[in-house]
Design a protein around this motif. Structure first.
Motif, PDB file in Angstrom:
ATOM      1  N   MET A 152       0.783  -1.239   0.135  1.00  0.00           N
ATOM      2  CA  MET A 152       0.115  -0.046   0.005  1.00  0.00           C
ATOM      3  C   MET A 152       0.750   1.198  -0.068  1.00  0.00           C
ATOM      4  SD  MET A 152      -2.754   1.234   2.663  1.00  0.00           S
ATOM      5  CE  MET A 152      -3.632   2.886   2.755  1.00  0.00           C
ATOM      6  N   VAL A 153       0.599   2.122  -0.885  1.00  0.00           N
ATOM      7  CA  VAL A 153       1.444   3.517  -1.014  1.00  0.00           C
ATOM      8  C   VAL A 153       0.195   4.592  -0.790  1.00  0.00           C
ATOM      9  CG1 VAL A 153       3.193   2.544  -2.486  1.00  0.00           C
ATOM     10  CG2 VAL A 153       1.311   3.506  -3.331  1.00  0.00           C
ATOM     11  N   SER A 154       0.713   5.508  -0.123  1.00  0.00           N
ATOM     12  CA  SER A 154      -0.233   6.578   0.211  1.00  0.00           C
ATOM     13  C   SER A 154       0.465   7.885   0.697  1.00  0.00           C
ATOM     14  CB  SER A 154      -1.590   6.173   1.213  1.00  0.00           C
ATOM     15  OG  SER A 154      -0.801   6.280   2.549  1.00  0.00           O
ATOM     16  N   PHE A 155      -0.380   8.980   0.482  1.00  0.00           N
ATOM     17  CA  PHE A 155       0.136  10.231   0.953  1.00  0.00           C
ATOM     18  C   PHE A 155      -1.343  10.678   1.711  1.00  0.00           C
ATOM     19  CE2 PHE A 155      -1.224  11.658  -3.149  1.00  0.00           C
ATOM     20  CZ  PHE A 155      -2.182  12.807  -2.805  1.00  0.00           C
ATOM     21  N   PHE A 156      -1.108  11.667   2.782  1.00  0.00           N
ATOM     22  CA  PHE A 156      -2.342  12.183   3.311  1.00  0.00           C
ATOM     23  C   PHE A 156      -1.968  13.250   4.184  1.00  0.00           C
ATOM     24  CE2 PHE A 156      -0.496   8.611   5.610  1.00  0.00           C
ATOM     25  CZ  PHE A 156      -0.286   9.146   6.630  1.00  0.00           C
ATOM     26  N   GLN A 157      -2.853  14.062   4.520  1.00  0.00           N
ATOM     27  CA  GLN A 157      -2.622  15.255   5.420  1.00  0.00           C
ATOM     28  C   GLN A 157      -2.355  14.956   6.756  1.00  0.00           C
ATOM     29  OE1 GLN A 157      -5.341  18.567   4.919  1.00  0.00           O
ATOM     30  NE2 GLN A 157      -4.950  19.350   6.882  1.00  0.00           N
ATOM     31  N   HIS A 158      -1.446  15.433   7.392  1.00  0.00           N
ATOM     32  CA  HIS A 158      -1.039  15.075   8.718  1.00  0.00           C
ATOM     33  C   HIS A 158      -0.765  16.453   9.589  1.00  0.00           C
ATOM     34  CE1 HIS A 158      -0.274  12.324  12.225  1.00  0.00           C
ATOM     35  NE2 HIS A 158       0.740  13.185  12.324  1.00  0.00           N
ATOM     36  N   PRO A 159      -1.110  16.584  10.604  1.00  0.00           N
ATOM     37  CA  PRO A 159      -2.097  15.683  11.669  1.00  0.00           C
ATOM     38  C   PRO A 159      -3.539  15.945  10.976  1.00  0.00           C
ATOM     39  CG  PRO A 159      -1.367  17.582  13.040  1.00  0.00           C
ATOM     40  CD  PRO A 159      -0.655  17.683  11.556  1.00  0.00           C
ATOM     41  N   TYR A 160      -4.304  15.000  10.998  1.00  0.00           N
ATOM     42  CA  TYR A 160      -5.507  15.045  10.379  1.00  0.00           C
ATOM     43  C   TYR A 160      -6.246  13.842  10.559  1.00  0.00           C
ATOM     44  CZ  TYR A 160      -9.201  17.364   7.470  1.00  0.00           C
ATOM     45  OH  TYR A 160     -10.257  18.067   6.983  1.00  0.00           O
ATOM     46  N   TYR A 161      -7.830  13.844  10.441  1.00  0.00           N
ATOM     47  CA  TYR A 161      -8.542  12.617  10.812  1.00  0.00           C
ATOM     48  C   TYR A 161      -7.967  11.619   9.772  1.00  0.00           C
ATOM     49  CZ  TYR A 161     -12.432   9.686  10.932  1.00  0.00           C
ATOM     50  OH  TYR A 161     -13.400   8.339  10.973  1.00  0.00           O
ATOM     51  N   PRO A 162      -7.791  10.171  10.152  1.00  0.00           N
ATOM     52  CA  PRO A 162      -8.459   9.797  11.319  1.00  0.00           C
ATOM     53  C   PRO A 162      -7.049   9.671  12.432  1.00  0.00           C
ATOM     54  CG  PRO A 162      -7.650   8.042   9.726  1.00  0.00           C
ATOM     55  CD  PRO A 162      -7.636   9.270   9.098  1.00  0.00           C
ATOM     56  N   TYR A 163      -6.101  10.386  12.220  1.00  0.00           N
ATOM     57  CA  TYR A 163      -4.913  10.559  13.243  1.00  0.00           C
ATOM     58  C   TYR A 163      -4.078   9.259  13.252  1.00  0.00           C
ATOM     59  CZ  TYR A 163      -7.788  14.541  14.018  1.00  0.00           C
ATOM     60  OH  TYR A 163      -8.318  15.852  13.915  1.00  0.00           O
ATOM     61  N   SER A 164      -3.788   8.759  12.054  1.00  0.00           N
ATOM     62  CA  SER A 164      -2.895   7.497  11.963  1.00  0.00           C
ATOM     63  C   SER A 164      -2.038   7.453  10.723  1.00  0.00           C
ATOM     64  CB  SER A 164      -4.097   6.249  11.864  1.00  0.00           C
ATOM     65  OG  SER A 164      -4.974   6.486  10.677  1.00  0.00           O
ATOM     66  N   GLY A 165      -1.343   6.414  10.761  1.00  0.00           N
ATOM     67  CA  GLY A 165      -0.558   6.416   9.557  1.00  0.00           C
ATOM     68  C   GLY A 165       0.816   6.604   9.812  1.00  0.00           C
ATOM     69  N   THR A 166       1.327   7.117  10.901  1.00  0.00           N
ATOM     70  CA  THR A 166       2.657   7.577  10.931  1.00  0.00           C
ATOM     71  C   THR A 166       3.484   6.928  12.117  1.00  0.00           C
ATOM     72  OG1 THR A 166       1.860   9.380  12.624  1.00  0.00           O
ATOM     73  CG2 THR A 166       2.037   9.854  10.229  1.00  0.00           C
ATOM     74  N   GLU A 167       2.563   6.279  12.735  1.00  0.00           N
ATOM     75  CA  GLU A 167       3.296   5.168  13.881  1.00  0.00           C
ATOM     76  C   GLU A 167       2.886   3.658  13.650  1.00  0.00           C
ATOM     77  OE1 GLU A 167       1.773   6.580  17.665  1.00  0.00           O
ATOM     78  OE2 GLU A 167       2.421   8.675  17.444  1.00  0.00           O
ATOM     79  N   GLN A 168       4.266   3.036  14.009  1.00  0.00           N
ATOM     80  CA  GLN A 168       4.259   1.573  13.941  1.00  0.00           C
ATOM     81  C   GLN A 168       3.866   0.999  12.485  1.00  0.00           C
ATOM     82  OE1 GLN A 168       1.403   0.515  17.040  1.00  0.00           O
ATOM     83  NE2 GLN A 168       3.025   0.593  18.658  1.00  0.00           N
ATOM     84  N   LYS A 169       4.579   1.768  11.656  1.00  0.00           N
ATOM     85  CA  LYS A 169       4.295   1.408  10.155  1.00  0.00           C
ATOM     86  C   LYS A 169       4.777   0.168   9.850  1.00  0.00           C
ATOM     87  CE  LYS A 169       5.310   6.184   8.365  1.00  0.00           C
ATOM     88  NZ  LYS A 169       5.793   6.624   7.017  1.00  0.00           N
ATOM     89  N   ALA A 170       3.884  -0.773   9.140  1.00  0.00           N
ATOM     90  CA  ALA A 170       4.246  -2.147   8.805  1.00  0.00           C
ATOM     91  C   ALA A 170       5.156  -2.112   7.813  1.00  0.00           C
ATOM     92  CB  ALA A 170       2.937  -2.926   8.365  1.00  0.00           C
ATOM     93  N   GLY A 171       5.837  -3.070   7.174  1.00  0.00           N
ATOM     94  CA  GLY A 171       6.706  -3.077   6.176  1.00  0.00           C
ATOM     95  C   GLY A 171       6.207  -3.025   4.894  1.00  0.00           C
ATOM     96  N   ASN A 172       5.026  -3.258   4.703  1.00  0.00           N
ATOM     97  CA  ASN A 172       4.409  -3.241   3.311  1.00  0.00           C
ATOM     98  C   ASN A 172       3.313  -1.847   3.104  1.00  0.00           C
ATOM     99  OD1 ASN A 172       2.358  -4.216   5.376  1.00  0.00           O
ATOM    100  ND2 ASN A 172       1.180  -5.076   3.731  1.00  0.00           N
TER     101      ASN A 172
END
Length: 312
Positions: free
Chosen positions: A186-206
């Protein structure tokens, strides 16, 4: 090149209140713009079938499915809406619309794998990428892209699929479902910090999650795609690409504070198509996620479709 356009009238019957930005008018605005742009007749229009509960169960828990199926109000109910959270609710048509949305993604996947079409866009709602394995949230009931990707892997026998998410919000549901699944990138970009306040910690290798600050514009997005997305996708060599196509990163969309325009969505689509042609026989299924300024949404989807259908 044949590009299919999947939708269904049932997807316009789900609504969460006249105040709600995730409205049936979103699909009508897209259809009107495609006609005005004179490309509607150049697409292969197809009705979305109904997904089966077994399709949903590859991705979602029995409780998550039960909660949607059993809590939709009847048309004669005292209450028109059943709340799932503060901004996500069910009406009498949500179950049917949700099955159409997931069914469109599955049907498009089969048609692409069977080489009936080269790629497809699913103009469906409810959207899906916030729906986790156990919970519907963020306007989303079932995770349409995840359902389709699991179908490609577990029913159609593909070994590697990629999911590209360019919504302004992080696709937390998709990450939850595919975390550490080596068959999925999975590849993505997203505004941060912003709902749902996720995606920046404990990233999985994929997961290649790229948070960007508010007021980032197209040049920032193009650079991160070139430097981070494309090398990961090329190394992964996906056999099919799925797109969570959210258009709320547009500069005219008040749902977020990013600064993309139609030309950026066209550019993103060209990069996705290049990867698909190099590694995946051109196979792409794109599903509508966000996008709430009706004019910006319709223009951006049209730009996306013009590239998918090679109409530029």
């Amino acid at each position: 090149m044949t590009t299919a356009y999947y939708t269904h009238a049932d997807c316009k019957r789900h609504e969460m209140g006249a105040w709600h930005p995730e409205s049936p008018e979103r699909l009508q605005a897209i259809e009107d713009q495609l006609i005005a742009s004179r490309i509607s007749t150049l697409l292969d229009h197809r009705d979305a079938p109904l997904a089966q509960e077994t399709d949903l169960a590859r991705v979602h828990s029995a409780d998550a499915i039960y909660r949607i199926r059993e809590n939709c109000p009847t048309e004669r109910s005292e209450y028109q809406h059943f709340p799932l959270d503060a901004d996500t609710s069910l009406n009498a048509h949500t179950w049917q619309a949700s099955l159409r949305a997931a069914g469109a993604a599955i049907a498009a996947t089969d048609a692409v794998i069977d080489a009936e079409i080269e790629n497809a866009f699913c103009a469906v709602r409810p959207p899906g990428h916030h729906a986790t394995r156990k919970e519907s949230m963020g306007f989303c009931m079932f995770n349409n892209v995840a359902v389709a990707a699991k179908h490609a892997l577990e029913v159609r026998g593909l070994q590697r699929v990629a999911i590209i998410d360019f919504d302004v919000h992080h696709g937390n549901g998709t990450e939850d479902i595919f975390r550490n699944d080596e068959r999925v990138l999975m590849v993505s970009f997203f505004q941060h910090p912003y709902y749902p306040y996720s995606g920046t910690e404990q990233k999985a290798g994929n997961m290649v999650n790229v948070p960007v600050p508010a007021h980032s514009y197209g040049d920032v997005i193009r650079e991160l795609v070139t430097q981070q997305w494309l090398p990961a996708l090329q190394a992964f060599r996906p056999q099919m690409l799925f797109v969570s196509a959210g258009f709320d990163a547009h500069r005219e969309d008040d749902m977020g504070q990013l600064g993309l325009v139609e030309a950026d969505y066209a550019w993103l689509t060209r990069q996705i198509m290049s990867v698909a042609r190099d590694y995946a026989q051109g196979r792409i299924v794109s599903c509508l996620e966000g996008g709430y300024n009706l004019s910006a949404l319709a223009r951006s989807v049209t730009a996306h479709l013009k590239v998918l259908a090679d109409l530029e």
